[in-house]
Design a protein around this motif. Sequence first.
Motif: not given
Lengths: 135, 220
Positions: A43-44, A83, B72-78, B88, A49-50, B85, B43, A52-53, A76, B40, B81-82, B69-70, A79
């Motif tokens: 994760d970040p 996304s 999706i790029s920063t949370v790190g868990g499911a 967005r 975790g995941t 989405t 953050r 995206a960047e 995740s 998550n 994106p949920l 968008r933010k 997902l």
Amino acid sequence: MSDPRVGLVLVSHSAAVASAVADLARGLTGGGPTAPVAAAGGDPDGGLGTNAELIAQAAHEVDEGAGVAVLVDLGSAVLTVKSLLADEDELPPNTRLLDAPFVEGTIAALVTASTGAPLDAVEAAAAEAYTYRKT
Amino acid sequence: MLDSAFFHRWTVAVAAAVDREADRLTELDSAIGDADHGSNLRRGFAAVVDAQGEDPPGSPGAVLGFAGRKLISTVGGASGPLYGTLLRRTGKALGETPEVSVAELAAALRAGTDAVAQLGGAAPGDKTMLDALIPAVEALETAAEKDDTKDDAAAAFRAARDAAESGALATVPLRARKGRASYLGERSVGHQDPGATSAALLFRTFAEIAEVAEATEAAG
């Protein structure tokens, strides 16, 4: 300049798993240079975790113009990639999420991509890894 | 009508609410998930507030799209994106119009909720955020049509909040069928779903912001 190959991105909840699976696939592919493969794990904050960047960065890094195949572990990771794919400008054009087991699918995909095969063939090889029964 | 300043205040207030409730969300998640839901989301929403700055963009749709968008790029868990989405797609449905009605927001949230269901593959009753989101959107749609509430945003959001909170509570006896909690099978029964709980927080915050706006108008 040789022909462009399909690039691979490996997305796992664990940075160690993603980079180890990349190493494993490179090692088992053998025989000359392999197709590009990048790990995007964790994760970040560097935990499980995941990110995206990191995924988007890895996809651009391995993109030679023949498409990018993304292999994921679960939850995740799935997902987040879906996304990102829904947003047209996040990932290189012709990026595809593969429905395949993470370890076996990655090895099959890298072996196939390294032969210069197109994205459809890489996807089919990775998906076929599901059909190999162990008992 | 709801303008971009309303949604900008909402994102800031959601970040504060998530920060306040993070420990509780993580506690719920440690019972049936991987104990990261609160941290998550904290953050993610902190990153939204940080990146969007003081001045809201020109439309509610742009505020929500940016926040999504933010996340999706920063949370790190499911939940990244949920919720990303959800916001967005809701923002996209609102378009670039500078002010939206509660009815327009309800329709846009319906599109956002459908997108969440499609992304995660969950259905109502699977013990997910949808179990709070769907009743909230339905309540908002109903309130936006009724004569006595259609011009009263605060009343409409209160109805949505109540429906979301009931929906979140109603996840307690359910057995999880999506996500990590589904691996627990019967052992997931008896715990409130963390995703439904955080979804209810979004609607509680809408009600709070609308009440503040109403009080400010009355005073002005």
